[in-house]
Design a protein around this motif. Structure first.
Motif, PDB file in Angstrom:
ATOM      1  N   ALA A  62      14.693   1.117  27.691  1.00  0.00           N
ATOM      2  CA  ALA A  62      14.239  -0.350  28.342  1.00  0.00           C
ATOM      3  C   ALA A  62      13.320  -0.654  29.606  1.00  0.00           C
ATOM      4  CB  ALA A  62      14.647  -1.244  27.264  1.00  0.00           C
ATOM      5  N   SER A  63      12.286  -1.638  29.110  1.00  0.00           N
ATOM      6  CA  SER A  63      11.987  -1.882  30.830  1.00  0.00           C
ATOM      7  C   SER A  63      11.746  -3.426  29.887  1.00  0.00           C
ATOM      8  CB  SER A  63      10.868  -0.877  31.045  1.00  0.00           C
ATOM      9  OG  SER A  63       9.781  -1.061  29.974  1.00  0.00           O
ATOM     10  N   ASP A  64      11.593  -3.908  31.079  1.00  0.00           N
ATOM     11  CA  ASP A  64      10.816  -5.361  31.049  1.00  0.00           C
ATOM     12  C   ASP A  64       9.761  -5.314  30.875  1.00  0.00           C
ATOM     13  OD1 ASP A  64      10.444  -8.171  31.216  1.00  0.00           O
ATOM     14  OD2 ASP A  64      11.340  -8.566  32.862  1.00  0.00           O
ATOM     15  N   MET A  65       8.996  -5.877  30.060  1.00  0.00           N
ATOM     16  CA  MET A  65       7.155  -5.618  29.518  1.00  0.00           C
ATOM     17  C   MET A  65       6.715  -7.459  30.791  1.00  0.00           C
ATOM     18  SD  MET A  65       4.619  -5.243  26.750  1.00  0.00           S
ATOM     19  CE  MET A  65       5.928  -6.535  26.444  1.00  0.00           C
ATOM     20  N   GLU A  66       6.356  -7.109  31.957  1.00  0.00           N
ATOM     21  CA  GLU A  66       5.556  -8.578  32.351  1.00  0.00           C
ATOM     22  C   GLU A  66       3.913  -8.604  32.242  1.00  0.00           C
ATOM     23  OE1 GLU A  66       5.756 -11.378  35.094  1.00  0.00           O
ATOM     24  OE2 GLU A  66       7.361  -9.644  34.988  1.00  0.00           O
ATOM     25  N   LEU A  67       4.598  -9.694  31.156  1.00  0.00           N
ATOM     26  CA  LEU A  67       3.111 -10.382  30.399  1.00  0.00           C
ATOM     27  C   LEU A  67       2.252 -10.670  31.410  1.00  0.00           C
ATOM     28  CD1 LEU A  67       4.917 -11.888  27.057  1.00  0.00           C
ATOM     29  CD2 LEU A  67       3.728  -9.920  27.483  1.00  0.00           C
ATOM     30  N   ASP A  68       2.828 -10.900  32.701  1.00  0.00           N
ATOM     31  CA  ASP A  68       1.154 -11.530  33.945  1.00  0.00           C
ATOM     32  C   ASP A  68      -0.373 -10.699  33.815  1.00  0.00           C
ATOM     33  OD1 ASP A  68       2.856 -14.317  33.727  1.00  0.00           O
ATOM     34  OD2 ASP A  68       3.884 -13.321  36.078  1.00  0.00           O
ATOM     35  N   ASP A  69       0.576  -9.692  33.625  1.00  0.00           N
ATOM     36  CA  ASP A  69      -0.621  -8.284  33.883  1.00  0.00           C
ATOM     37  C   ASP A  69      -1.308  -7.613  32.363  1.00  0.00           C
ATOM     38  OD1 ASP A  69       0.434  -8.462  36.102  1.00  0.00           O
ATOM     39  OD2 ASP A  69       1.263  -6.894  36.311  1.00  0.00           O
ATOM     40  N   VAL A  70      -0.777  -8.905  31.850  1.00  0.00           N
ATOM     41  CA  VAL A  70      -1.872  -8.308  30.276  1.00  0.00           C
ATOM     42  C   VAL A  70      -2.551  -9.384  29.836  1.00  0.00           C
ATOM     43  CG1 VAL A  70      -1.090  -8.104  27.138  1.00  0.00           C
ATOM     44  CG2 VAL A  70       0.138  -7.018  29.558  1.00  0.00           C
ATOM     45  N   GLU A  71      -3.869  -8.672  30.155  1.00  0.00           N
ATOM     46  CA  GLU A  71      -5.164 -10.228  30.094  1.00  0.00           C
ATOM     47  C   GLU A  71      -5.533  -9.739  28.173  1.00  0.00           C
ATOM     48  OE1 GLU A  71      -7.713 -10.564  32.854  1.00  0.00           O
ATOM     49  OE2 GLU A  71      -6.126 -10.888  34.363  1.00  0.00           O
ATOM     50  N   SER A  72      -5.118  -8.731  27.176  1.00  0.00           N
ATOM     51  CA  SER A  72      -5.579  -8.293  26.988  1.00  0.00           C
ATOM     52  C   SER A  72      -5.043  -7.148  25.721  1.00  0.00           C
ATOM     53  CB  SER A  72      -7.545  -7.695  26.734  1.00  0.00           C
ATOM     54  OG  SER A  72      -7.114  -6.230  27.671  1.00  0.00           O
ATOM     55  N   LEU A  73      -5.769  -6.831  24.239  1.00  0.00           N
ATOM     56  CA  LEU A  73      -4.368  -6.367  23.740  1.00  0.00           C
ATOM     57  C   LEU A  73      -4.619  -4.543  24.057  1.00  0.00           C
ATOM     58  CD1 LEU A  73      -2.744  -6.126  21.427  1.00  0.00           C
ATOM     59  CD2 LEU A  73      -4.551  -5.509  19.522  1.00  0.00           C
ATOM     60  N   SER A  74      -5.830  -4.321  25.064  1.00  0.00           N
ATOM     61  CA  SER A  74      -5.774  -3.118  25.840  1.00  0.00           C
ATOM     62  C   SER A  74      -5.139  -2.987  26.551  1.00  0.00           C
ATOM     63  CB  SER A  74      -7.419  -2.765  25.683  1.00  0.00           C
ATOM     64  OG  SER A  74      -7.882  -3.699  26.560  1.00  0.00           O
ATOM     65  N   ASP A  75      -4.890  -4.233  27.284  1.00  0.00           N
ATOM     66  CA  ASP A  75      -3.524  -3.569  28.130  1.00  0.00           C
ATOM     67  C   ASP A  75      -2.497  -3.825  27.641  1.00  0.00           C
ATOM     68  OD1 ASP A  75      -5.928  -4.905  30.670  1.00  0.00           O
ATOM     69  OD2 ASP A  75      -5.142  -6.940  30.085  1.00  0.00           O
ATOM     70  N   LEU A  76      -2.159  -4.622  27.108  1.00  0.00           N
ATOM     71  CA  LEU A  76      -0.840  -4.069  26.294  1.00  0.00           C
ATOM     72  C   LEU A  76      -0.388  -2.760  26.368  1.00  0.00           C
ATOM     73  CD1 LEU A  76       2.029  -5.327  24.967  1.00  0.00           C
ATOM     74  CD2 LEU A  76       1.061  -5.974  23.491  1.00  0.00           C
ATOM     75  N   ILE A  77      -1.771  -2.259  24.793  1.00  0.00           N
ATOM     76  CA  ILE A  77      -1.474  -0.930  24.943  1.00  0.00           C
ATOM     77  C   ILE A  77      -1.424  -0.041  26.148  1.00  0.00           C
ATOM     78  CG2 ILE A  77      -2.605   1.681  23.138  1.00  0.00           C
ATOM     79  CD1 ILE A  77      -1.375  -1.618  21.941  1.00  0.00           C
ATOM     80  N   ASP A  78      -2.231   0.264  27.585  1.00  0.00           N
ATOM     81  CA  ASP A  78      -1.984   0.914  28.351  1.00  0.00           C
ATOM     82  C   ASP A  78      -1.013   0.326  28.590  1.00  0.00           C
ATOM     83  OD1 ASP A  78      -4.455   1.199  27.509  1.00  0.00           O
ATOM     84  OD2 ASP A  78      -5.685   0.170  29.410  1.00  0.00           O
ATOM     85  N   LEU A  79      -0.148  -0.668  28.564  1.00  0.00           N
ATOM     86  CA  LEU A  79       0.966  -0.600  29.262  1.00  0.00           C
ATOM     87  C   LEU A  79       2.122   0.350  28.361  1.00  0.00           C
ATOM     88  CD1 LEU A  79       2.428  -1.855  31.655  1.00  0.00           C
ATOM     89  CD2 LEU A  79       3.103  -4.163  29.854  1.00  0.00           C
ATOM     90  N   ALA A  80       2.227   0.092  27.649  1.00  0.00           N
ATOM     91  CA  ALA A  80       3.360   0.782  26.116  1.00  0.00           C
ATOM     92  C   ALA A  80       2.737   2.445  26.694  1.00  0.00           C
ATOM     93  CB  ALA A  80       2.926   0.438  25.132  1.00  0.00           C
TER      94      ALA A  80
END
Length: 187
Positions: free
Chosen positions: A16-34
């Motif tokens: 598990a890792s904490d997901m830093e939402l401050d860096d997520v501006e779009s759904l593609s950012d979220l997918i890239d992070l994952a």
């Protein structure tokens, strides 16, 4: 208040890792992070919740198309991170938002059509739930679950279980995945 975490499956179990939402501006950012959290292109599950109001699950398996689930689409659509998920599930493009912002004739694109369609069906239950958070011409988000409830079936969380979760849903999901300890470590 949001809580978000990534669970990456490994040979030894889940990390598990904490997901830093401050860096997520779009759904593609979220997918890239994952995808960046994946070990050997294995499964990554992104979990997001907003104060017991709604929770969302995003599953990424290598380069396959991501799969999504939101527990309460209506509530999620009124939040910044939830609206990214509901917009994707409802087929609303980011480009549509840009077009809707153009106000050349004093109305938003599709406003006349939206008014006409709502006035034709004034007595429907759906209309009662669509007053808040609906953009003109946009398909309203349902007040219940939206997405693929079977996205965790093969990991030990049945679609029936997923659809009945509320309260501390992320802990219950982690428990079913066998990832309670690693999730609690980042909470």
């Amino acid at each position: 208040m949001y809580f978000a975490a990534l669970l990456a499956r490994t040979e030894d179990g889940w990390e598990a890792s904490d997901m830093e939402l401050d860096d997520v501006e779009s759904l593609s950012d979220l997918i890239d992070l994952a995808r960046s959290a994946a070990v050997d292109d294995d499964t990554v599950v992104a979990l997001i919740e907003q104060e017991d109001t709604w929770f969302g699950v995003v599953r990424v398996d290598g380069e396959e198309d991501p799969r999504y689930y939101v527990s309460n689409a209506s509530a999620a659509s009124r939040s910044s991170y939830g609206s990214m998920l509901t917009d994707e599930l409802l087929g609303k493009d980011e480009e549509d938002d840009e077009l809707d912002e153009l106000d050349l004739d004093g109305t938003e694109d599709g406003e006349d059509e939206a008014i006409a369609s709502y006035s034709d069906d004034e007595d429907t239950e759906e209309d009662e739930d669509t007053d808040e958070g609906v953009r003109a011409g946009a398909e309203p988000a349902p007040s219940g679950p939206l997405g693929d409830p079977r996205l965790l079936d093969d990991l030990g969380v049945s679609h029936k279980q997923l659809m009945t979760l509320d309260g501390d849903a992320l802990s219950e999901i982690a428990d079913s995945l066998g990832a309670t300890e690693v999730l609690e470590a980042v909470r």
